[in-house]
Design an enzyme around this catalytic site. Structure first.
Site, PDB file in Angstrom:
ATOM      1  N   CYS A 145       0.001   2.093  -5.187  1.00  0.00           N
ATOM      2  CA  CYS A 145      -0.779   3.069  -5.758  1.00  0.00           C
ATOM      3  C   CYS A 145      -0.545   4.551  -5.857  1.00  0.00           C
ATOM      4  O   CYS A 145       1.327   4.482  -4.740  1.00  0.00           O
ATOM      5  CB  CYS A 145      -2.498   3.696  -4.828  1.00  0.00           C
ATOM      6  SG  CYS A 145      -3.667   2.888  -4.695  1.00  0.00           S
ATOM      7  N   HIS A 158       0.930  -1.368   0.150  1.00  0.00           N
ATOM      8  CA  HIS A 158      -0.200   0.211  -0.420  1.00  0.00           C
ATOM      9  C   HIS A 158       1.104   1.310  -0.164  1.00  0.00           C
ATOM     10  O   HIS A 158       1.997   1.721   1.012  1.00  0.00           O
ATOM     11  CB  HIS A 158      -0.786   0.263   1.472  1.00  0.00           C
ATOM     12  CG  HIS A 158      -1.849  -1.124   1.214  1.00  0.00           C
ATOM     13  ND1 HIS A 158      -3.059  -1.066   0.027  1.00  0.00           N
ATOM     14  CD2 HIS A 158      -1.897  -2.246   2.030  1.00  0.00           C
ATOM     15  CE1 HIS A 158      -3.784  -2.242   0.691  1.00  0.00           C
ATOM     16  NE2 HIS A 158      -3.610  -2.668   1.380  1.00  0.00           N
TER      17      HIS A 158
END
Length: 277
Positions: A130, A88
């Site tokens: 991301c 993440h």
């Protein structure tokens, strides 16, 4: 690639989670074709050892006393290093253990320390998260090719769900990259230019972006095996290299050495390993 040239940092929560119906296994697709956590996998940093501090220490060589060699990056100025981070992330950071983050500037400064300390020849730095490309933007040290699976402001998406687990089992970029690498063999002619073409937008649903301004070679002329395989360079020496026996060898070994002395058989080749780490 020998395990001695791979350092794996993994929190282990997926393989050892009590809700995993197949304990100690991790599969990258619902068909369960390949167990990525197989018997040959050796975890060098696991569980609570996976911290930002330990990661930066690993890169820069600033270990605490007593750190064993298997937890050290034993590289020099002839080493190609592959650094692959997945997890993440956001604009300028990647999360570690869901309770701390490594920033893009921290990594950029760590790379500069590595360059000043002659710890690498080239680095291939890949982030799959991301806004992954934000981790590449501050990098300023030479001979680094940095790549992110998504642009700043973009999400990096998962590929498919395993209905037995009820969770997604692979990110899109890592899934298609593995497909590409499975076609690469010891005699492969695939180049970094081919590698940079992995997972176009219609597959990734994000824009894979590379930072090439610091890399001084043409990716089309660089084999992927320089980072995803084992290669040795060969240097031709002008002078002969003569070797003498160690002083503590036995008389028999000394006699055997003398009969095959390199004094009469000069050595003109020097091999320097260019294993990626």
């Amino acid at each position: 690639m020998p395990d001695s040239h791979i350092i794996l940092m993994i929190a282990d929560e997926m393989a050892c989670n009590a809700r995993n119906p197949r304990p100690a296994t991790i599969f990258d697709n619902a068909a369960e074709k390949t167990n990525l956590y197989g018997d040959t996998v050796e975890v060098d940093y696991g569980g609570y050892e996976v911290t930002v501090e330990n990661f930066i220490r690993l890169l820069t060589g600033r270990h605490v006393p007593g750190t064993v060699p298997s937890k050290r990056l034993l590289t020099d100025d002839q080493s190609n290093i592959l650094i692959y981070i997945t997890g993440h992330g956001g604009d300028g950071f990647v999360k570690f253990q869901d309770n701390e983050e490594v920033s893009s500037q921290e990594l950029a400064d760590a790379f500069e320390q590595m360059w000043q300390k002659r710890r690498y020849r080239e680095i291939l730095f890949i982030v799959d998260s991301c806004q992954a490309y934000s981790m590449a933007l501050p990098v300023y040290s030479p001979n680094i090719l940095a790549l992110g699976s998504s642009r700043v402001g973009e999400d990096s998406l998962s590929h498919h769900v395993d209905p037995k687990l009820g969770v997604y089992v692979a990110d899109r970029y890592s899934y298609y990259l593995l497909q590409f690498l499975e076609k690469v063999g010891p005699t492969s002619r695939h180049t970094l230019a081919d590698f940079l073409g992995v997972c176009p937008y219609h597959e990734c649903l994000s824009h894979v972006t590379a930072k090439l301004d610091l890399y001084n070679r043409d990716p089309a002329q660089v084999s992927v095996l320089e980072f995803f395989g084992s290669r040795r360079s060969v240097e031709i020496l002008d002078d002969a290299a003569n070797f003498t026996a160690a002083p503590d060898v036995s008389a028999a070994a000394d006699a055997a050495y003398a009969s095959a002395s390199t004094a009469s058989h000069p050595v003109y080749l020097a091999y320097k390993p260019l294993f990626p780490f």
